[in-house]
Design a protein around this motif. Structure first.
Motif, PDB file in Angstrom:
ATOM      1  N   SER A   3      56.758  12.482  12.108  1.00  0.00           N
ATOM      2  CA  SER A   3      57.527  13.307  13.053  1.00  0.00           C
ATOM      3  C   SER A   3      56.971  14.726  13.146  1.00  0.00           C
ATOM      4  O   SER A   3      57.284  15.442  14.087  1.00  0.00           O
ATOM      5  N   ASP A   4      56.144  15.127  12.182  1.00  0.00           N
ATOM      6  CA  ASP A   4      55.550  16.463  12.232  1.00  0.00           C
ATOM      7  C   ASP A   4      54.125  16.329  12.770  1.00  0.00           C
ATOM      8  O   ASP A   4      53.248  15.779  12.103  1.00  0.00           O
ATOM      9  N   HIS A   5      53.924  16.827  13.998  1.00  0.00           N
ATOM     10  CA  HIS A   5      52.629  16.675  14.662  1.00  0.00           C
ATOM     11  C   HIS A   5      51.534  17.415  13.897  1.00  0.00           C
ATOM     12  O   HIS A   5      50.365  17.025  13.930  1.00  0.00           O
ATOM     13  N   ASP A  39      51.450  17.890  10.539  1.00  0.00           N
ATOM     14  CA  ASP A  39      51.145  17.215   9.278  1.00  0.00           C
ATOM     15  C   ASP A  39      51.774  15.831   9.318  1.00  0.00           C
ATOM     16  O   ASP A  39      52.936  15.648   8.926  1.00  0.00           O
ATOM     17  N   GLU A  40      51.030  14.871   9.752  1.00  0.00           N
ATOM     18  CA  GLU A  40      51.610  13.548   9.984  1.00  0.00           C
ATOM     19  C   GLU A  40      51.793  12.743   8.697  1.00  0.00           C
ATOM     20  O   GLU A  40      52.383  11.664   8.717  1.00  0.00           O
TER      21      GLU A  40
END
Lengths: 672, 138
Positions: free
Chosen positions: B44-46, B48-49
């Motif tokens: 969900s974190d572009h 830090d995937e």
């Protein structure tokens, strides 16, 4: 030029991951440096709620700024990587490259033919319609209407919206006017008849005489950027590169343009004044993709019986600047040979000596031996004066007029309708009633009107040559009417001209970019090739496409202009491309012209005029043409040199064009 | 010593909240980050995937159909979090052993039709433990 950066910040998912990681890394480094204890690790409150959103904002701005920087990089624009089209168009406009819009015209030239040789007026707003849809208006330098003077006028000045009628072979009178329209693509309307809203019953026809060419090419942003890459940022005409760029940007129909500047060998106009200040000048030699056009026109000559050898003489008053004269013909189609073609500069300060050759700034006159048949017009014989007393039409005095009108090498009429007014003692005005042209401040000497006096010392002689006007009995306020005809004939002139040059001149004059320097738009000096002989080799059983080769060679030679000078390597390439195995020899022959004139008047007067300077004589004082004949390519550059520097003329590679007829391209085949 | 803004994880069903006036420090801050990571959907974190776990995804997809699956998903999420935190320690050059994670534990404490309640505990390299496992392995 402005840009709204916020409007081009990308959406979250359009921001590149690498950029986000980079920004996040930089922000973490910055914060750790400033606040070592602050927890900025992923999953921390500060990271999730401050640092991460800030990374998106900073990365978004960076990406938007990169976009703008990329838009400033013409290579990127040319490659189609455009971020903000509006910004790019604004930016390109600052570089002088502008997208076509309804304000920039397409250009053409139309011919308006009249049945009377009288003063005409064409409003600036006049409409000319071709093929029902093509609407064009006069392309004028000034915002006023166009004045079209009768054919015998001497003062046409297209830059002042003053044109002149010309006679055609059908005894009609025509004027060629550059026109513009909007919103068209390239369209060949040449020869089409049109209609006009000009309210003049003497108009016989309206025809287009050149294709409609888009002024600024309808283009994509990428191609605009390509133009801008070639454009000097100032887009002025003060440097060589910017002059070239100006033409490249403005003229889609351009084959090439060669600017000749002060300091070039070919530039003879710029000079140094009394204070040692150099006056800069630029001569532009444009070459259109449209080739030179063949045309014919009729000129009037007048017989001069005053000397021991009677002559026909008259101004070579053509509607265009001829680059090559094919011949002079009588109505019976008998070719006539002039004794001399006399040239002169219209403005010897701006265009001294021969420097105005092949431009609007040079006048040409003709001299034929009286024995040639120039078809003297029946019913119009000499109507001269023999000590004839003419009473004032207004006033109480009189004048005595004596002699026949003997014509003049720079007069385009064989008769005049003049009004002579005595303003005061030793002060006369002489007006041409047909054209409206007027000489003021003429003086008298020994009781006779001095023809070479007044506001233009040349005109009195052109209008009254051979006629003595005794004004000793005139009184102030007297007005005298003088009507007379000399013995006249007519000559049909067949010649070539380049319509692109005149259209270029009109647009240059109209443009505001030319600044405080002399800018001349000239037809390049012609080197008329009578033969290009290419001996090529091919294998037995193989065929060379000579039609293709001939046509490509014709196109290449007729469009060559500096720096793309005529080179044997290109000729070789063409013939090899057409299928030849090798080239054995290339020979070229032709004639290079500095001017068409065989004699040159230094003061715009006939040397027979009282007190006039003698003519310069070709072959003695200058070289008007030189035969070139060369067979090795190394010599090409040197061959196109014609040094008349003592008379302000230098022909060199920068101001030469090559003209050839299709039949003069000779291909000789050798088979192995 | 690491200092972070505190998140209040209430014992009842109330949502967690940020306590801007309170700080968590040292290993507590690491544990708080680990807690957030456990509940973050992986990917969900572009930026830090790797961040987050698959726990939420498995729960919402209905994969936690029995106790075995629940235990497996929780243990896997715990291990994902431990590895992630270790990677972060390396990336951030964490030198204080108190802030280095050694163990992350996650167990299913309770489950009904509307929710799953997990119990989490964390141990650092020095053996300091925050939270208690539900069962003790002897």
């Amino acid at each position: 030029m402005s840009v709204d950066l916020l409007s081009i910040i990308p959406k979250e998912d359009e921001i590149e991951k690498v950029r986000l990681e980079s920004v996040q890394g930089r922000l973490v480094t910055l914060l750790r440096d400033q606040y070592p204890d602050m927890d900025v690790s992923p999953n921390s409150v500060f990271y999730d709620n401050v640092l991460r959103p800030m990374a998106y904002i900073v990365a978004g701005f960076e990406q938007a700024a990169d976009c703008i920087m990329s838009d400033l990089d013409l290579e990127q624009v040319v490659a189609g990587n455009i971020c903000d089209c509006d910004f790019v168009m604004d930016y390109l406009e600052t570089l002088g490259a502008k997208m076509n819009n309804t304000d920039t015209p397409s250009i053409s030239t139309i011919r308006v033919t009249y049945n009377t040789d009288t003063l005409k007026t064409i409003q600036n707003s006049a409409r000319f319609v071709f093929a029902d849809t093509v609407v064009v208006r006069p392309l004028t330098v000034l915002s006023t209407g166009i004045t079209v003077l009768p054919s015998d006028a001497l003062t046409e000045d297209n830059a002042q919206n003053i044109f002149r009628l010309n006679k055609d072979v059908n005894s009609s009178f025509f004027v060629d006017i550059p026109v513009y329209g909007v919103g068209f693509s390239e369209l060949d309307i040449t020869g089409l008849s049109g209609s006009t809203d000009v309210d003049d019953s003497s108009i016989v026809s309206v025809k287009a005489v050149s294709p409609l060419t888009v002024f600024t090419e309808e283009t994509t942003i990428q191609s605009l950027a390509e133009k801008a890459q070639k454009t000097f940022p100032s887009s002025a005409l003060t440097t060589r590169s910017s002059a070239v760029s100006f033409f490249v940007n403005k003229f889609s129909n351009l084959a090439g343009v060669s600017p000749v500047m002060t300091g070039d060998t070919e530039m003879t106009r710029g000079n140094t004044n009394l204070f040692g200040v150099t006056r800069n000048a630029v001569d532009l030699y444009p070459k259109g993709k449209s080739f030179v056009v063949n045309a014919e026109a009729v000129i009037t000559v007048t017989q001069d019986n005053s000397g021991s050898s009677p002559m026909w003489k008259g101004r070579l008053a053509l509607p265009h600047t001829p680059v090559r004269i094919r011949g002079f013909f009588s109505d019976d189609n008998v070719e006539l040979s002039p004794v001399d073609i006399i040239g002169t500069s219209k403005d010897k300060n701006m265009y001294p000596g021969l420097s105005g050759a092949f431009s609007d700034n040079e006048e040409l006159g003709l001299l034929f031996d009286a024995s040639v048949n120039v078809d003297a017009v029946d019913g119009v014989s000499t109507d001269g004066f023999v000590n004839e007393t003419i009473s004032a039409s207004t006033g109480s005095g009189s004048i005595v007029v004596d002699g026949d009108y003997q014509g003049h090498i720079f007069s385009s009429a064989s008769g005049y309708d003049l009004t002579l007014t005595r303003v005061a003692a030793n002060n006369y005005n002489l007006k041409n009633n047909r054209t409206g042209e007027e000489i003021t401040g003429m003086t008298e000497s020994g009781g006779f009107l001095v023809l070479s006096s007044g506001s233009d010392v040349r005109f009195g002689e052109r209008w009254l040559n051979g006629i003595d006007v005794d004004v000793s009995s005139a009184v102030d306020g007297d007005v005298f009417l003088l009507n007379f005809e000399g013995e006249q004939g007519r000559v049909t002139v067949v010649y070539d001209y380049d319509p692109f040059v005149k259209e270029s001149l009109q647009l240059i004059n109209q443009d505001t970019l030319h600044g405080a320097i002399d800018i001349g738009v000239m037809t390049p000096r012609p080197c008329v090739l009578s033969k290009v002989d290419i001996q090529y080799r091919t294998d037995f059983g193989k065929w060379v496409d000579t039609g293709l080769a001939r046509s490509e060679i014709y196109n290449y030679i007729n469009q060559a202009i500096y720096p793309e000078i005529l080179e044997d390597s290109r000729l070789t390439d063409i013939v090899l491309y057409a299928g030849a195995k090798g080239i054995r020899r290339i020979t070229k022959e032709g004639v290079l012209y500095a001017t068409l004139a065989t004699k040159y008047s230094q003061d715009g007067r006939d040397e027979n005029d009282a007190g006039a300077d003698p003519f310069l004589v070709a072959g003695v004082d200058y070289t008007n043409k030189e035969t070139v004949d060369w067979s090795d390519c190394e010599a090409n550059y040197d061959e196109v040199q014609l040094d008349n520097s003592t008379n302000f003329s230098q022909v060199g590679p920068r101001n030469v064009q090559f003209l050839i007829d299709p039949e003069s391209v000779i291909l000789v085949e050798f088979r192995n | 010593m690491r200092k972070g803004i505190k998140i209040e994880f209430p014992e009842n069903n109330s949502p967690s909240s940020i306590e801007f006036s309170n700080l968590v420090t040292g290993f507590s801050a690491v544990c708080q980050n680990a807690m957030v990571n456990l509940g973050t959907r992986k990917g969900s974190d572009h930026i830090d995937e790797e961040r987050g776990t698959t726990l939420l995804e498995e729960a919402t997809l209905g994969s936690l159909i029995d106790e075995g699956e629940q235990d497996h998903a929780a243990a896997y999420a715990a291990e994902q979090t431990r590895l992630y935190l270790r990677n972060q320690e390396d990336a951030e050059n964490i030198e204080d052993d108190n802030e280095k994670i050694a163990e992350v534990g996650l167990e299913v404490k309770d489950m009904d039709l509307k929710k799953i309640v997990f119990n989490a505990y964390f141990v650092n390299v020095n053996g300091q433990q925050i939270g208690q496992p539900l069962t003790t392995v002897l």
